[in-house]
Write an enzyme that holds these catalytic residues in place. Structure first.
Site, PDB file in Angstrom:
ATOM      1  N   GLU A   9       0.878  -1.180   0.000  1.00 56.95           N
ATOM      2  CA  GLU A   9       0.000   0.000   0.000  1.00 56.95           C
ATOM      3  C   GLU A   9       0.910   1.222   0.000  1.00 56.95           C
ATOM      4  O   GLU A   9       1.759   1.360   0.888  1.00 56.95           O
ATOM      5  CB  GLU A   9      -0.922  -0.013   1.217  1.00 56.95           C
ATOM      6  CG  GLU A   9      -1.762  -1.294   1.357  1.00 56.95           C
ATOM      7  CD  GLU A   9      -2.601  -1.626   0.136  1.00 56.95           C
ATOM      8  OE1 GLU A   9      -2.931  -0.708  -0.644  1.00 56.95           O
ATOM      9  OE2 GLU A   9      -2.914  -2.821  -0.060  1.00 56.95           O
ATOM     10  N   CYS A  35      -1.210   9.065   4.245  1.00 55.95           N
ATOM     11  CA  CYS A  35      -1.298   8.719   2.820  1.00 55.95           C
ATOM     12  C   CYS A  35      -2.614   9.210   2.250  1.00 55.95           C
ATOM     13  O   CYS A  35      -2.732   9.450   1.063  1.00 55.95           O
ATOM     14  CB  CYS A  35      -1.165   7.221   2.646  1.00 55.95           C
ATOM     15  SG  CYS A  35      -2.295   6.333   3.706  1.00 55.95           S
TER      16      CYS A  35
END
Ligand code: NAD
Length: 545
Positions: free
Chosen positions: A293, A327
């Protein structure tokens, strides 16, 4: 021996404590922060359950208080990665064959320790080591980490329960085997919960793990390891090493028993790792699982029908909480011309009240960015923007590293939707805004979709239902986590499984059943109760005359 079909406690999300003035949790945490600041932690690696000290120590300081020493960690070398792999492989057989309920108990207990007796300790470590405010730490290091552990235990049992069809003469079964070899967990600095999830999710499914956290997260990572050992995790199942990323990579990715990587971090690093794994494919026993990720360039688009105060709050929180180092942080916004002045007024009003300083003072909303490389990179961006007359800085723009790595929340207004700050992940407190004409909503959706290589999070603000529907459709591949009238950050385990596609990762959705499936290799078993005793089928018989 008694045989039972066990069920596990239903996963319930941990509720964040408020830490409001006068609450007992506030008092306790303040004391723990004071205690942690009064000692210098000596932090060894943990390999095969043993503390490993190399004497090659590295000082740890709060990013917001550079002159203070929190402790030192012992830096390892390639030989320690090899030791960790050996310890993991030695633990593999007994861990993999341990009944799943025993493994589940370790992680359920770890969740209870984190949300109970270790709550202040893991919060204090995350606040001091990673410069998180109390609320940002509580929702991460306590709530999200406990949620990961509890939900994953439940998902594990759901995976085991999922069985193929059978018939009266054959019983079909599915076994979920751990991967053959070891898993490498490589975690980022910005979430203590992610650091905890990356090694524990594969371990829960019976795998053994070598875990390398980011150097800037080691201060809290050691508490996770302490909790796991306290919860009864057998020696060698998870091995914590403090080495440079490439040093670990050189040993791990050339090992025959490397079975998978559970990674969260920047897009560039995953690209390098993937290529190395591809180049070394002939070395491995199996095709390694790659779960990664990575970065994002997360957006907010506000339609003319949106409520300006709601858009402004989503921008202030979504872009600047944890200094934009999520993020999922909103870093580019597209606002409809007719509501812009109102949005701007509310947003600048809110930013104007942000207090900045160390997280030890619970009244601070903004603290420091993680380290010098991040500070240097972000301030270079701000300096470059300042030199461009066509771009306006409407908030912030100043920085100061005399005490800690402080950067003001900075808002850039640009008339160029492809200005570099609208395209690239900066990973800091910098928000870029582009104003579009009210009748250009659909074109702006297309623009959002093609502007950046990422596909992580994004949000649409609108009251008008056709606008929401259009945005949902047009942005279908622009975000793996899509929000309607909410900020694009703050996903909760079990509620908004998290992950994006395109350059944002493999989208295996951390904190969901999908992620756990990546850490097992199913074996299908068919058992026949009445096997045939003649090879002949009926159609082979002669026609009757
Ligand atoms: P990073 O890429 O610098 O580091 C991640 C990990 O990889 C660290 O442990 C680091 O030491 C290691 N590493 C670095 N270079 C390496 C190499 N060449 N070989 C092997 N290992 C190496 O990331 P970071 O700064 O710690 O975290 C921020 C990044 O993580 C941002 O890009 C952010 O978007 C991303 N992130 C993504 C998610 C998500 O769920 N998509 C969540 C959190 C963070």
């Amino acid at each position: 021996m008694q045989q039972r079909l066990y069920s596990v406690p239903e996963a319930v999300n941990e509720v964040p404590a408020t830490y409001a003035p006068g609450t007992p949790e506030r008092e306790e945490l303040k004391k723990e922060i004071e205690r942690a600041r009064s000692v210098e932690a000596d932090i060894p690696m943990i390999i095969g359950g043993k503390e490993i000290r190399t004497g090659n120590t590295v000082r740890i300081h709060p990013p917001h208080d550079l002159s203070h020493t929190l402790g030192h960690y012992h830096r390892g070398e390639a030989e320690h990665v090899t030791m960790a792999i050996d310890a993991a492989l030695q633990a593999r057989q007994s861990w993999a064959s341990l009944p799943w309920r025993e493994r589940a108990a370790v992680f359920l207990k770890a969740a209870t320790l984190i949300s109970g007796p270790y709550r202040s300790k893991i919060n204090a470590a995350t606040m001091l080591g990673q410069s998180k405010t109390v609320y940002q730490s509580e929702i991460d290091a306590v709530c999200e980490l406990a949620d990961f552990l509890r939900y994953n235990v439940q998902y594990m049992t759901e995976i085991f329960m999922h069985q193929p069809k059978s018939s009266p003469d054959a019983w079909n079964r599915m076994e979920q085997r751990p991967l053959e070899g070891f898993v490498f967990a490589l975690s980022p600095f910005n979430f203590t919960a992610i650091a905890g999830n990356l090694p524990t999710a594969p371990a829960m499914m019976g795998n053994v793990v070598v875990w390398k956290p980011a150097n800037t997260q080691i201060y809290a990572a050691r508490i996770i390891m302490e909790v796991l050992l306290e919860a009864g995790l057998p020696e060698g199942v998870i091995n914590l090493v403090f080495v440079g990323g490439p040093v670990a990579g050189d040993v791990v990715f050339s090992h025959r028993e490397f079975a998978g990587i559970h990674y969260t971090g920047s897009t560039e690093v995953l690209g390098t790792i993937w290529k190395t794994i591809g180049d070394n494919l002939q070395v491995y026993r199996s095709y390694p699982r790659i779960v990664g990720e990575t970065g994002g360039k997360d957006f907010i688009i506000a339609h003319a029908s949106a409520r300006p105060a709601q858009v402004a709050t989503a921008l202030s929180r979504g872009a600047f909480e944890y200094q934009g180092q999520k993020c999922s942080a909103a870093s580019r916004a597209y606002i409809s011309r007719s509501i812009w002045e109102e949005v701007k007024k509310h947003m600048l009003g809110q930013i104007g009240t942000f207090r900045t300083g160390g997280p030890e003072d619970f009244g601070n909303f903004i603290t420091a960015v993680i380290d010098k490389p991040a500070f240097d990179k972000l301030t270079r961006v701000i300096d470059k923007v300042k030199k461009n007359d066509e771009v306006e800085i409407i908030a912030g723009g100043n920085y100061d590293s005399s005490k800690g790595y402080f950067i003001e929340p900075t808002v850039i207004l640009t008339s160029d939707p492809c200005y570099f700050t609208m395209i690239h992940e900066l990973f800091g407190p910098i928000l870029s805004i582009y104003i579009f004409e009210d009748n250009q909503f659909e074109e702006t959706l297309d623009l959002i979709d093609r502007t950046s290589v990422y596909g992580l999070t994004g949000a649409v603000f609108a009251k008008e239902r056709n606008a929401i529907n259009l945005a949902s459709k047009k942005l279908i591949n622009a975000a793996g986590n899509f929000y309607i009238n909410d900020k694009p950050t703050g996903s909760v385990v079990g509620h908004q499984p998290f992950g994006g596609s395109r350059a944002s990762g493999t989208n295996d959705k951390a904190g969901s059943i999908l992620n756990l499936y990546r850490w097992v290799s199913p074996r299908t078993i068919k058992e026949s109760f009445l096997p045939p005793e003649d090879y002949r089928y009926p159609h082979l018989d002669d026609d009757h005359t």
